[in-house]
Design a protein around this motif. Structure first.
Motif, PDB file in Angstrom:
ATOM      1  N   GLU A 132      36.013  32.320  37.726  1.00 36.82           N
ATOM      2  CA  GLU A 132      36.620  33.254  36.791  1.00 36.82           C
ATOM      3  C   GLU A 132      37.522  34.246  37.512  1.00 36.82           C
ATOM      4  N   ARG A 133      37.097  34.699  38.707  1.00 32.19           N
ATOM      5  CA  ARG A 133      37.935  35.626  39.470  1.00 32.19           C
ATOM      6  C   ARG A 133      39.237  34.950  39.876  1.00 32.19           C
ATOM      7  N   GLN A 134      39.159  33.672  40.276  1.00 30.43           N
ATOM      8  CA  GLN A 134      40.367  32.945  40.668  1.00 30.43           C
ATOM      9  C   GLN A 134      41.312  32.796  39.485  1.00 30.43           C
ATOM     10  N   LYS A 135      40.765  32.566  38.303  1.00 32.57           N
ATOM     11  CA  LYS A 135      41.607  32.438  37.116  1.00 32.57           C
ATOM     12  C   LYS A 135      42.324  33.749  36.814  1.00 32.57           C
ATOM     13  N   SER A 136      41.623  34.861  37.029  1.00 33.58           N
ATOM     14  CA  SER A 136      42.256  36.163  36.817  1.00 33.58           C
ATOM     15  C   SER A 136      43.424  36.351  37.769  1.00 33.58           C
ATOM     16  N   LEU A 137      43.210  35.998  39.032  1.00 37.78           N
ATOM     17  CA  LEU A 137      44.275  36.125  40.024  1.00 37.78           C
ATOM     18  C   LEU A 137      45.451  35.216  39.681  1.00 37.78           C
ATOM     19  N   ASP A 138      45.145  33.991  39.271  1.00 36.39           N
ATOM     20  CA  ASP A 138      46.211  33.048  38.911  1.00 36.39           C
ATOM     21  C   ASP A 138      47.042  33.593  37.758  1.00 36.39           C
ATOM     22  N   ARG A 139      46.384  34.257  36.815  1.00 40.69           N
ATOM     23  CA  ARG A 139      47.100  34.800  35.656  1.00 40.69           C
ATOM     24  C   ARG A 139      48.102  35.857  36.079  1.00 40.69           C
ATOM     25  N   TYR A 140      47.694  36.734  37.000  1.00 39.52           N
ATOM     26  CA  TYR A 140      48.601  37.779  37.465  1.00 39.52           C
ATOM     27  C   TYR A 140      49.732  37.205  38.310  1.00 39.52           C
ATOM     28  N   GLU A 141      49.414  36.208  39.105  1.00 42.70           N
ATOM     29  CA  GLU A 141      50.448  35.590  39.928  1.00 42.70           C
ATOM     30  C   GLU A 141      51.499  34.906  39.064  1.00 42.70           C
ATOM     31  N   LYS A 142      51.075  34.284  37.965  1.00 42.27           N
ATOM     32  CA  LYS A 142      52.015  33.642  37.053  1.00 42.27           C
ATOM     33  C   LYS A 142      52.900  34.675  36.365  1.00 42.27           C
ATOM     34  N   MET A 143      52.370  35.876  36.197  1.00 45.61           N
ATOM     35  CA  MET A 143      53.169  36.964  35.628  1.00 45.61           C
ATOM     36  C   MET A 143      54.247  37.434  36.603  1.00 45.61           C
ATOM     37  N   GLY A 144      54.064  37.122  37.890  1.00 43.98           N
ATOM     38  CA  GLY A 144      54.995  37.586  38.902  1.00 43.98           C
ATOM     39  C   GLY A 144      54.566  38.875  39.561  1.00 43.98           C
ATOM     40  N   ALA A 145      53.314  39.298  39.322  1.00 44.63           N
ATOM     41  CA  ALA A 145      52.807  40.531  39.934  1.00 44.63           C
ATOM     42  C   ALA A 145      52.219  40.236  41.297  1.00 44.63           C
ATOM     43  N   ASP A 146      52.370  41.184  42.234  1.00 46.22           N
ATOM     44  CA  ASP A 146      51.780  41.014  43.554  1.00 46.22           C
ATOM     45  C   ASP A 146      50.747  42.091  43.871  1.00 46.22           C
ATOM     46  N   LYS A 147      50.638  43.091  42.993  1.00 47.31           N
ATOM     47  CA  LYS A 147      49.636  44.138  43.186  1.00 47.31           C
ATOM     48  C   LYS A 147      49.301  44.793  41.857  1.00 47.31           C
ATOM     49  N   LEU A 148      48.144  45.443  41.815  1.00 47.51           N
ATOM     50  CA  LEU A 148      47.687  46.149  40.632  1.00 47.51           C
ATOM     51  C   LEU A 148      47.459  47.610  40.983  1.00 47.51           C
ATOM     52  N   VAL A 149      47.928  48.500  40.126  1.00 49.20           N
ATOM     53  CA  VAL A 149      47.629  49.922  40.259  1.00 49.20           C
ATOM     54  C   VAL A 149      46.485  50.208  39.300  1.00 49.20           C
ATOM     55  N   MET A 150      45.375  50.729  39.812  1.00 47.64           N
ATOM     56  CA  MET A 150      44.165  50.850  39.006  1.00 47.64           C
ATOM     57  C   MET A 150      43.632  52.280  39.012  1.00 47.64           C
ATOM     58  N   ASP A 151      43.167  52.719  37.842  1.00 45.59           N
ATOM     59  CA  ASP A 151      42.539  54.029  37.676  1.00 45.59           C
ATOM     60  C   ASP A 151      41.163  53.827  37.059  1.00 45.59           C
ATOM     61  N   MET A 152      40.207  54.645  37.478  1.00 48.12           N
ATOM     62  CA  MET A 152      38.861  54.587  36.934  1.00 48.12           C
ATOM     63  C   MET A 152      38.330  56.005  36.750  1.00 48.12           C
ATOM     64  N   TRP A 153      37.799  56.284  35.559  1.00 44.64           N
ATOM     65  CA  TRP A 153      37.211  57.585  35.257  1.00 44.64           C
ATOM     66  C   TRP A 153      35.695  57.400  35.188  1.00 44.64           C
TER      67      TRP A 153
END
Length: 282
Positions: free
Chosen positions: A204-225
């Motif tokens: 499942e983690r690999q599928k998540s990564l594949d989805r972002y790579e197909k979008m053309g993204a190379d990094k994620l900016v993340m916030d957590m409260w």
């Protein structure tokens, strides 16, 4: 009867999977251990997702191609898995409103009046997970996310792999005092992190990564409260993708509250398997 309905199925199901293992809120007072580093605080909040039986949350933001999305959802993880989500994609017009339910090993996708026009008055499509061989996979995924020593393989845990996570400050979210953390996660680093996880979690983690790579993204900016009970009250993820910006925020309102999800009335449901059989016979 047509065999397709114009609802944002891809975006909706992606959001459901994204939130299925996300962490929920609690009643903390926003206090924070002075000895806990930002990285440790984020890791602890992600780990606490393992103790959640059910959650209720709101999702808002933008996704590539579909534009703006808004959703209200409920998820029950134990004793049996069930989901309910009402979702709207304002930029998609009348076809951008849909409801999703996952109950009794079946997914129901409701498109309202627009769907009924294409399906002889029926406004819901039923997808039997057992016929697709997916029911056992769903069971394994839920079991792995609850029993694994490490965090569930969901985007809500990705911030733990950030090399620059930092404390932004103390903020109040929906009346709850929280500590705001922020960091950047490179997809290449997440790729390296896949290794000794449970097989289903790793997939499942690999599928998540594949989805972002197909979008053309190379990094994620993340916030957590994170609240005073080391639970996540709010979570945000952003990325610059080739097909448009990704910017989703999840706000949690309930944890371990009773969640009941019922299948739609049978008279309003078109079974996808039967629709396919009819198309083949035709």
């Amino acid at each position: 009867m047509r065999t397709s309905v114009r609802v944002p199925v891809g975006a909706g199901l992606a959001a459901l999977l994204l939130a299925a293992g996300a962490v929920g809120c609690s009643k903390g007072d926003g206090s924070e251990s002075p000895r806990m580093t930002p990285a440790a605080a984020v890791a602890k909040a992600a780990k606490n997702a393992d103790d959640i039986d059910s959650i209720r949350y709101r999702m808002t933001g933008k996704v590539p191609e579909n534009g703006r999305v808004e959703a209200e959802a409920r998820t029950r993880i134990k004793p049996t898995f069930a989901m309910s989500m009402k979702m709207t994609a304002p930029d998609q017009g009348a076809a951008g409103t849909a409801e999703f339910r996952l109950v009794d090993k079946a997914v129901y996708i409701g498109g309202g009046p627009e769907a009924a026009k294409e399906m002889d008055g029926k406004s819901w499509i039923k997808i039997d997970l057992s016929e697709l061989g997916m029911d056992e996979k769903v069971n394994k995924l839920i079991g792995a996310s609850q029993a694994a020593d490490k965090n569930p393989a969901t985007e809500s845990t990705f911030l733990t792999w950030s090399k620059d996570v930092e404390k932004v400050g103390t903020e109040t979210v929906e009346g709850v005092k929280t500590t705001h953390y922020k960091g950047t996660v490179a997809l290449a680093d997440l790729e390296k992190s896949i290794g000794d996880e449970d097989e289903v979690v790793r997939e499942e983690r690999q599928k998540s990564l594949d989805r972002y790579e197909k979008m053309g993204a190379d990094k994620l900016v993340m916030d957590m409260w994170v609240d005073g009970d080391d639970q996540t009250k709010q979570f945000r993820m952003r990325a610059d993708a080739d097909k448009g910006p990704l910017d989703l925020t999840f706000t949690f309102f309930g944890v371990n509250e009773p969640v009941e999800v019922a299948a739609p009335p049978a008279a309003e449901v078109a079974d996808l398997a039967e629709m396919r059989k009819g198309a083949q016979q035709g």
